[in-house]
Design a protein around this motif. Structure first.
Motif, mmCIF file in Angstrom:
data_model
loop_
_atom_site.group_PDB
_atom_site.id
_atom_site.type_symbol
_atom_site.label_atom_id
_atom_site.label_comp_id
_atom_site.label_asym_id
_atom_site.label_seq_id
_atom_site.Cartn_x
_atom_site.Cartn_y
_atom_site.Cartn_z
ATOM 1 N N VAL A 145 0.827 -1.231 0.029
ATOM 2 C CA VAL A 145 0.320 -0.017 -0.076
ATOM 3 C C VAL A 145 0.844 1.206 -0.067
ATOM 4 O O VAL A 145 1.928 1.317 0.684
ATOM 5 C CB VAL A 145 -0.864 -0.102 1.048
ATOM 6 C CG1 VAL A 145 -1.705 1.446 1.306
ATOM 7 C CG2 VAL A 145 -1.769 -1.014 1.188
ATOM 8 N N VAL A 146 0.500 2.092 -0.888
ATOM 9 C CA VAL A 146 1.251 3.473 -1.070
ATOM 10 C C VAL A 146 0.205 4.637 -0.858
ATOM 11 O O VAL A 146 -0.633 4.580 -1.265
ATOM 12 C CB VAL A 146 1.863 3.389 -2.274
ATOM 13 C CG1 VAL A 146 2.888 4.792 -2.382
ATOM 14 C CG2 VAL A 146 2.856 2.482 -2.858
ATOM 15 N N ASN A 147 0.650 5.567 0.196
ATOM 16 C CA ASN A 147 0.034 6.690 0.501
ATOM 17 C C ASN A 147 0.747 7.897 -0.132
ATOM 18 O O ASN A 147 1.867 8.055 0.322
ATOM 19 C CB ASN A 147 -0.269 6.905 1.874
ATOM 20 C CG ASN A 147 -1.067 7.914 2.417
ATOM 21 O OD1 ASN A 147 -0.644 9.084 2.429
ATOM 22 N ND2 ASN A 147 -2.277 7.666 2.678
ATOM 23 N N ALA A 148 0.063 8.674 -1.082
ATOM 24 C CA ALA A 148 0.733 9.843 -1.635
ATOM 25 C C ALA A 148 -0.153 10.968 -1.700
ATOM 26 O O ALA A 148 -1.375 10.764 -1.438
ATOM 27 C CB ALA A 148 1.312 9.238 -2.814
ATOM 28 N N ASP A 149 0.492 12.184 -1.864
ATOM 29 C CA ASP A 149 -0.463 13.072 -1.750
ATOM 30 C C ASP A 149 -1.236 13.370 -2.879
ATOM 31 O O ASP A 149 -2.454 13.846 -2.630
ATOM 32 C CB ASP A 149 0.497 14.652 -1.528
ATOM 33 C CG ASP A 149 1.372 14.850 -2.819
ATOM 34 O OD1 ASP A 149 1.690 14.052 -3.775
ATOM 35 O OD2 ASP A 149 1.606 15.999 -3.165
ATOM 36 N N ALA A 150 -1.179 13.037 -3.880
ATOM 37 C CA ALA A 150 -1.993 13.165 -5.228
ATOM 38 C C ALA A 150 -2.955 11.942 -5.570
ATOM 39 O O ALA A 150 -4.176 12.235 -5.576
ATOM 40 C CB ALA A 150 -1.161 13.336 -6.499
ATOM 41 N N VAL A 151 -2.262 10.758 -5.276
ATOM 42 C CA VAL A 151 -3.167 9.452 -5.606
ATOM 43 C C VAL A 151 -4.064 9.295 -4.387
ATOM 44 O O VAL A 151 -4.963 8.459 -4.355
ATOM 45 C CB VAL A 151 -2.440 8.533 -6.204
ATOM 46 C CG1 VAL A 151 -1.374 7.931 -5.180
ATOM 47 C CG2 VAL A 151 -3.166 7.540 -6.926
ATOM 48 N N GLY A 152 -3.606 9.613 -3.070
ATOM 49 C CA GLY A 152 -4.349 8.967 -1.991
ATOM 50 C C GLY A 152 -3.562 7.768 -1.617
ATOM 51 O O GLY A 152 -2.399 7.521 -1.431
ATOM 52 N N GLU A 153 -4.394 6.644 -1.587
ATOM 53 C CA GLU A 153 -3.684 5.277 -1.413
ATOM 54 C C GLU A 153 -3.946 4.395 -2.441
ATOM 55 O O GLU A 153 -5.117 4.442 -3.107
ATOM 56 C CB GLU A 153 -4.502 4.724 -0.006
ATOM 57 C CG GLU A 153 -3.939 5.344 1.313
ATOM 58 C CD GLU A 153 -4.428 4.728 2.381
ATOM 59 O OE1 GLU A 153 -5.128 3.417 2.200
ATOM 60 O OE2 GLU A 153 -4.412 4.850 3.605
ATOM 61 N N ALA A 154 -3.047 3.714 -2.905
ATOM 62 C CA ALA A 154 -2.981 2.772 -3.894
ATOM 63 C C ALA A 154 -2.485 1.455 -3.456
ATOM 64 O O ALA A 154 -1.559 1.511 -2.655
ATOM 65 C CB ALA A 154 -1.913 3.129 -4.921
ATOM 66 N N MET A 155 -3.024 0.584 -3.789
ATOM 67 C CA MET A 155 -2.767 -0.766 -3.411
ATOM 68 C C MET A 155 -2.593 -1.891 -4.476
ATOM 69 O O MET A 155 -3.333 -2.173 -5.246
ATOM 70 C CB MET A 155 -3.979 -1.194 -2.504
ATOM 71 C CG MET A 155 -3.516 -2.798 -1.587
ATOM 72 S SD MET A 155 -5.040 -3.150 -0.629
ATOM 73 C CE MET A 155 -4.298 -4.763 -0.107
ATOM 74 N N LEU A 156 -1.532 -2.604 -4.408
ATOM 75 C CA LEU A 156 -0.949 -3.644 -5.156
ATOM 76 C C LEU A 156 -0.995 -4.929 -4.702
ATOM 77 O O LEU A 156 -0.537 -5.297 -3.248
ATOM 78 C CB LEU A 156 0.108 -3.344 -6.166
ATOM 79 C CG LEU A 156 0.206 -2.218 -7.114
ATOM 80 C CD1 LEU A 156 0.442 -0.731 -6.159
ATOM 81 C CD2 LEU A 156 1.562 -2.245 -7.923
ATOM 82 N N VAL A 157 -1.471 -5.755 -5.576
ATOM 83 C CA VAL A 157 -1.439 -7.467 -4.688
ATOM 84 C C VAL A 157 -1.260 -8.452 -5.694
ATOM 85 O O VAL A 157 -1.646 -8.153 -6.995
ATOM 86 C CB VAL A 157 -3.064 -7.572 -4.284
ATOM 87 C CG1 VAL A 157 -2.978 -9.066 -3.748
ATOM 88 C CG2 VAL A 157 -3.594 -6.660 -3.251
#
Length: 433
Positions: A283-295
């Motif tokens: 899970v990546v939390n960033a300012d523009a995208v918010g949270e993105a999760m890869l599985v």
């Protein structure tokens, strides 16, 4: 344009997978890259019946592949440190681009390898080094390049995740599940790298460098394994609304970068808490995208080969373009930050505590007094049934967020109490927000 000739060094699980994917999907690969990609040579100590090398030149000397003037890209899949490092540096010295799946080598010697590549103006790629078939490196370095990344967290070792899943689902001990994991081929005969978090820490080091634009600093990361987690801990965590996962966590908190791998309680409602078995997830939390999760699958012959081949294709697409200052970490080398990696004592987190204590009046009060004097607030607290075997009970405490060094001091004092059986179990808690 002439075909791109690849030299594969190592014909084990990932090497054979790469060989087969390149051959099986050759037509689609050529269509997507605009170049024919062929396997020009294989370097391996022995043949692998999983792939047919009868029409491919095979050398028992992997360094012959690195020196071969007809090879454009050297793929290092032998693993380990010294020989793999020498092989990659030899390939770079001979002007070859390099693809590797060697996370330990990149995490611990990547700075040196990348500098050598810059001097020779060649590319080193390593997507397969982190999370197998999940394209997390490309996601961080390219897909999220316009973001300021706040934190990332991941289940990045399938063996550890399998063990914790089995322990929780079937109330089995760590040792029992580890033995099964070895029998199934998920864990090595020496499982230290997997169960003590070293493998995950190698991967976290690489991701953090790309996310925050800092040099690779594996030696400054905090690592803790899962061997002390018990079925009781998993059960108590569930009762509190949490699951226990072995997480790699990297966070930029303003004062520096947290870089830590340890068992972690995360809310059961969070998607990451529901990644089970041998799967990996980040899970990546960033300012523009918010949270993105890869599985996806974090290991295996063809899932990992998928990432290796993607790197080969990326290099093939740009080989005819002028090569200028390769950026393996996504930043110009002179723009990497000197942001400090914080020692674990300077980090803050809530904590789960399991204290095995004699069922005497005043024990609870003594424990809570120590926590209070250290400024540690209690979120929840319960005492479990006394065990007939020893007359002791488990006291389970969930604290609010506290500085690690203060918790260390409190635990040292609690463990000195006559009615407490040391050591106290501490598992950090993350809200994943």
């Amino acid at each position: 344009m002439k075909p791109v000739r690849v030299g594969i060094c190592g014909l084990g699980t990932v090497g054979s997978g790469t060989f087969n994917v390149l051959n099986r999907n050759a037509e689609a690969i050529a269509a997507r890259t605009g170049r024919i990609i062929t396997i020009g040579q294989v370097g391996a100590r022995r043949d692998n019946p999983a792939c047919d090398t009868s029409t491919t030149e095979v050398s028992r000397d992997i360094f012959e592949v690195a020196r071969n003037p007809d090879i454009d890209i050297v793929v290092e899949l032998i693993g380990g440190y010294d020989t793999a490092k020498d092989l990659i540096l030899t390939a770079i010295e001979h002007g070859k681009h390099v693809v590797t799946a060697n996370k330990a080598l990149i995490a611990e010697h990547g700075n040196e390898i990348f500098q050598a590549a810059r001097e020779k103006n060649v590319t080193v790629t390593y997507e397969a080094a982190v999370a197998g078939g999940i394209p997390i490196i490309k996601c961080l370095r390219e897909g999220l390049a316009g973001n300021s990344i706040n934190w990332l967290a991941g289940i990045i070792n399938g063996t550890g995740n399998f063990i914790l899943t089995e322990m929780g689902d079937k109330n089995r001990s760590f040792g029992d599940v580890l033995k099964e994991a070895q029998e199934l081929g998920y864990a090595e005969a020496d499982p230290t790298f997997d169960v003590e978090g070293i493998d995950a820490c190698h991967k976290l080091t690489i991701m953090a460098s790309i996310a925050f634009g800092i040099p690779l600093q594996f030696n400054k990361a905090y690592t803790e394994g899962i061997s002390k987690v018990t079925p009781a801990d998993i059960r108590y965590a569930e009762e509190l609304g949490y699951r226990i996962k072995h997480l790699g966590i990297a966070r930029h908190n303003g004062a520096g970068v947290e870089l830590r791998v340890h068992p972690t309680l995360i809310p059961a409602s969070q998607p990451l808490a529901n990644i089970n078995g041998v799967l990996n997830s980040v899970v990546v939390n960033a300012d523009a995208v918010g949270e993105a999760m890869l599985v996806g699958p974090g290991a295996g012959a063809e899932p990992t080969a998928s990432s290796v081949v993607a790197d080969i294709m990326d290099i093939a697409r740009t080989m005819e373009a002028p090569q200028t200052n390769p950026k393996p970490l996504g930043f110009d080398s002179d723009r990497l930050q000197d942001t400090p990696v914080l020692p674990i004592a300077d980090t803050h987190s809530a904590c789960y505590l399991r204290i095995h204590a004699d069922d005497h009046p005043g024990v609870m009060h003594a424990i809570t007094s120590i926590l209070g004097k250290q400024g540690i607030n209690i979120e929840a607290m319960t005492q479990k049934a006394v065990r007939e075997s020893d007359g002791y009970a488990d006291i389970v405490i969930l604290t609010q967020k506290v500085q690690e060094s203060l918790m260390d001091q409190a635990l040292a004092k609690i463990e000195q109490l006559d009615d407490v059986q040391a050591p106290v179990t501490r598992i950090r808690v993350e809200a994943m927000a």
